[in-house]
Design a protein around this motif. Structure first.
Motif, PDB file in Angstrom:
ATOM      1  N   LEU A   1       0.832  -1.198   0.000  1.00 60.73           N
ATOM      2  CA  LEU A   1       0.000   0.000   0.000  1.00 60.73           C
ATOM      3  C   LEU A   1       0.871   1.255   0.000  1.00 60.73           C
ATOM      4  CD1 LEU A   1      -2.827   1.400   0.332  1.00 60.73           C
ATOM      5  CD2 LEU A   1      -2.396   1.268   2.791  1.00 60.73           C
ATOM      6  N   ILE A   2       1.875   1.285   0.871  1.00 66.63           N
ATOM      7  CA  ILE A   2       2.768   2.449   0.959  1.00 66.63           C
ATOM      8  C   ILE A   2       3.516   2.641  -0.357  1.00 66.63           C
ATOM      9  CG2 ILE A   2       4.841   3.384   2.074  1.00 66.63           C
ATOM     10  CD1 ILE A   2       2.426   3.609   3.860  1.00 66.63           C
ATOM     11  N   ASN A   3       4.090   1.566  -0.889  1.00 65.73           N
ATOM     12  CA  ASN A   3       4.878   1.683  -2.119  1.00 65.73           C
ATOM     13  C   ASN A   3       4.026   2.101  -3.315  1.00 65.73           C
ATOM     14  OD1 ASN A   3       7.386   1.106  -0.957  1.00 65.73           O
ATOM     15  ND2 ASN A   3       7.046  -1.095  -1.143  1.00 65.73           N
ATOM     16  N   GLN A   4       2.807   1.585  -3.421  1.00 62.41           N
ATOM     17  CA  GLN A   4       1.934   1.944  -4.534  1.00 62.41           C
ATOM     18  C   GLN A   4       1.417   3.374  -4.438  1.00 62.41           C
ATOM     19  OE1 GLN A   4      -1.182  -1.031  -4.403  1.00 62.41           O
ATOM     20  NE2 GLN A   4      -0.180  -2.268  -5.975  1.00 62.41           N
ATOM     21  N   ASN A   5       1.406   3.912  -3.238  1.00 60.23           N
ATOM     22  CA  ASN A   5       0.822   5.234  -3.004  1.00 60.23           C
ATOM     23  C   ASN A   5       1.832   6.194  -2.370  1.00 60.23           C
ATOM     24  OD1 ASN A   5      -2.254   4.901  -3.571  1.00 60.23           O
ATOM     25  ND2 ASN A   5      -1.646   3.065  -2.452  1.00 60.23           N
ATOM     26  N   GLU A   6       3.097   6.011  -2.679  1.00 62.40           N
ATOM     27  CA  GLU A   6       4.159   6.792  -2.041  1.00 62.40           C
ATOM     28  C   GLU A   6       3.934   8.302  -2.165  1.00 62.40           C
ATOM     29  OE1 GLU A   6       8.974   7.432  -2.348  1.00 62.40           O
ATOM     30  OE2 GLU A   6       8.092   5.620  -3.205  1.00 62.40           O
ATOM     31  N   GLN A   7       3.591   8.762  -3.344  1.00 63.64           N
ATOM     32  CA  GLN A   7       3.399  10.198  -3.563  1.00 63.64           C
ATOM     33  C   GLN A   7       2.206  10.724  -2.766  1.00 63.64           C
ATOM     34  OE1 GLN A   7       3.222  11.391  -7.661  1.00 63.64           O
ATOM     35  NE2 GLN A   7       2.837  13.523  -7.161  1.00 63.64           N
ATOM     36  N   VAL A   8       1.110   9.980  -2.756  1.00 65.30           N
ATOM     37  CA  VAL A   8      -0.085  10.406  -2.011  1.00 65.30           C
ATOM     38  C   VAL A   8       0.221  10.480  -0.517  1.00 65.30           C
ATOM     39  CG1 VAL A   8      -2.457   9.775  -1.364  1.00 65.30           C
ATOM     40  CG2 VAL A   8      -1.688   9.503  -3.725  1.00 65.30           C
ATOM     41  N   PHE A   9       0.861   9.438   0.022  1.00 63.57           N
ATOM     42  CA  PHE A   9       1.193   9.443   1.449  1.00 63.57           C
ATOM     43  C   PHE A   9       2.153  10.575   1.781  1.00 63.57           C
ATOM     44  CE2 PHE A   9      -0.331   4.968   1.472  1.00 63.57           C
ATOM     45  CZ  PHE A   9      -1.256   5.107   2.492  1.00 63.57           C
ATOM     46  N   SER A  10       3.143  10.814   0.933  1.00 65.42           N
ATOM     47  CA  SER A  10       4.092  11.909   1.168  1.00 65.42           C
ATOM     48  C   SER A  10       3.379  13.254   1.211  1.00 65.42           C
ATOM     49  CB  SER A  10       5.175  11.925   0.086  1.00 65.42           C
ATOM     50  OG  SER A  10       5.999  10.794   0.203  1.00 65.42           O
ATOM     51  N   GLU A  11       2.407  13.417   0.339  1.00 69.86           N
ATOM     52  CA  GLU A  11       1.643  14.670   0.299  1.00 69.86           C
ATOM     53  C   GLU A  11       0.865  14.896   1.590  1.00 69.86           C
ATOM     54  OE1 GLU A  11      -2.333  16.149  -2.016  1.00 69.86           O
ATOM     55  OE2 GLU A  11      -0.796  15.169  -3.243  1.00 69.86           O
ATOM     56  N   TYR A  12       0.212  13.855   2.097  1.00 66.66           N
ATOM     57  CA  TYR A  12      -0.613  14.002   3.287  1.00 66.66           C
ATOM     58  C   TYR A  12       0.204  14.000   4.573  1.00 66.66           C
ATOM     59  CZ  TYR A  12      -5.035  13.782   0.808  1.00 66.66           C
ATOM     60  OH  TYR A  12      -6.111  14.071   0.000  1.00 66.66           O
ATOM     61  N   PHE A  13       1.192  13.086   4.679  1.00 68.69           N
ATOM     62  CA  PHE A  13       1.977  12.972   5.903  1.00 68.69           C
ATOM     63  C   PHE A  13       3.123  13.982   5.960  1.00 68.69           C
ATOM     64  CE2 PHE A  13      -0.167   8.880   5.905  1.00 68.69           C
ATOM     65  CZ  PHE A  13      -0.403   8.645   7.248  1.00 68.69           C
ATOM     66  N   LYS A  14       3.404  14.638   4.832  1.00 63.71           N
ATOM     67  CA  LYS A  14       4.496  15.625   4.728  1.00 63.71           C
ATOM     68  C   LYS A  14       5.865  15.004   4.990  1.00 63.71           C
ATOM     69  CE  LYS A  14       1.416  18.874   4.163  1.00 63.71           C
ATOM     70  NZ  LYS A  14       0.758  18.802   2.888  1.00 63.71           N
ATOM     71  N   THR A  15       5.972  13.710   4.732  1.00 63.60           N
ATOM     72  CA  THR A  15       7.226  12.980   4.848  1.00 63.60           C
ATOM     73  C   THR A  15       7.077  11.675   4.081  1.00 63.60           C
ATOM     74  OG1 THR A  15       8.911  12.170   6.409  1.00 63.60           O
ATOM     75  CG2 THR A  15       6.610  11.721   6.975  1.00 63.60           C
ATOM     76  N   LYS A  16       8.190  11.061   3.767  1.00 59.31           N
ATOM     77  CA  LYS A  16       8.155   9.742   3.128  1.00 59.31           C
ATOM     78  C   LYS A  16       8.025   8.692   4.228  1.00 59.31           C
ATOM     79  CE  LYS A  16      10.622   6.632   0.094  1.00 59.31           C
ATOM     80  NZ  LYS A  16      11.827   6.401  -0.705  1.00 59.31           N
ATOM     81  N   LEU A  17       6.970   7.895   4.162  1.00 59.73           N
ATOM     82  CA  LEU A  17       6.744   6.868   5.181  1.00 59.73           C
ATOM     83  C   LEU A  17       7.598   5.637   4.918  1.00 59.73           C
ATOM     84  CD1 LEU A  17       2.863   6.877   5.678  1.00 59.73           C
ATOM     85  CD2 LEU A  17       4.613   7.969   7.092  1.00 59.73           C
ATOM     86  N   PHE A  18       8.054   5.020   6.009  1.00 65.78           N
ATOM     87  CA  PHE A  18       8.696   3.712   5.900  1.00 65.78           C
ATOM     88  C   PHE A  18       7.641   2.735   5.403  1.00 65.78           C
ATOM     89  CE2 PHE A  18       9.492  -0.461   7.773  1.00 65.78           C
ATOM     90  CZ  PHE A  18      10.717  -0.740   7.193  1.00 65.78           C
ATOM     91  N   PRO A  19       7.987   1.867   4.427  1.00 72.28           N
ATOM     92  CA  PRO A  19       6.979   0.945   3.865  1.00 72.28           C
ATOM     93  C   PRO A  19       6.693  -0.248   4.773  1.00 72.28           C
ATOM     94  CG  PRO A  19       9.063   0.652   2.747  1.00 72.28           C
ATOM     95  CD  PRO A  19       9.248   1.806   3.708  1.00 72.28           C
ATOM     96  N   GLY A  20       6.009   0.023   5.834  1.00 70.84           N
ATOM     97  CA  GLY A  20       5.596  -1.011   6.777  1.00 70.84           C
ATOM     98  C   GLY A  20       4.898  -0.345   7.942  1.00 70.84           C
TER      99      GLY A  20
END
Length: 138
Positions: A5-24
């Motif tokens: 989920l994180i890897n497929q939506n990396e850009q969306v998560f980065s936009e909302y969380f204002k950081t790159k999330l660890f994929p897990g």
């Protein structure tokens, strides 16, 4: 798997969380009956999420999954030298067991601190300064 989920939506998560999330995610098991009331409190808006990610912004989601919701929190443990800024992340309709909270962060949470199954941790919702006790759940 959450990493997909994180890897497929990396850009969306980065936009909302204002950081790159660890994929897990770190799964925290909350003891009943607290898990029932906590789930209800989160899902029914007692604790207002910091943000909501509309389902249509996420790719690869099964049709039964709704919007994603995130609450800023601190992760506290005897094994962690200082509080870690993290988020509780829930997807409406997710098949994650009701007694489990998914904790996400920009960094790894398990290996660097030697967390093991059933290590006690505290999840502190920041906005409400309420403490939610749980255990690390593999």
């Amino acid at each position: 798997m959450f990493s997909v989920l994180i890897n497929q939506n990396e850009q969306v998560f980065s936009e909302y969380f204002k950081t790159k999330l660890f994929p897990g995610s770190l799964n925290i098991s909350i003891d009943p009956p607290a898990s029932q009331s906590l789930r209800n409190d989160l899902d029914n808006g007692r604790y207002k999420p910091d943000f909501i990610i509309p389902r249509e912004h996420l790719v690869g989601m099964p049709p039964y999954i709704g919007d994603g919701q995130a609450w800023r929190c601190n992760l506290i443990s005897e094994k962690i030298p200082s509080d870690i800024n993290t988020w509780v992340f829930r997807r409406i309709g997710s098949k994650v067991p009701h007694e489990v909270l998914e904790i996400v962060s920009s960094s790894r949470l398990v290996e660097p601190y030697g967390l093991r199954h059933e290590d006690p941790v505290i999840v502190e919702l920041i906005e409400n300064t309420e403490f939610i006790r749980g255990v690390h759940f593999a």
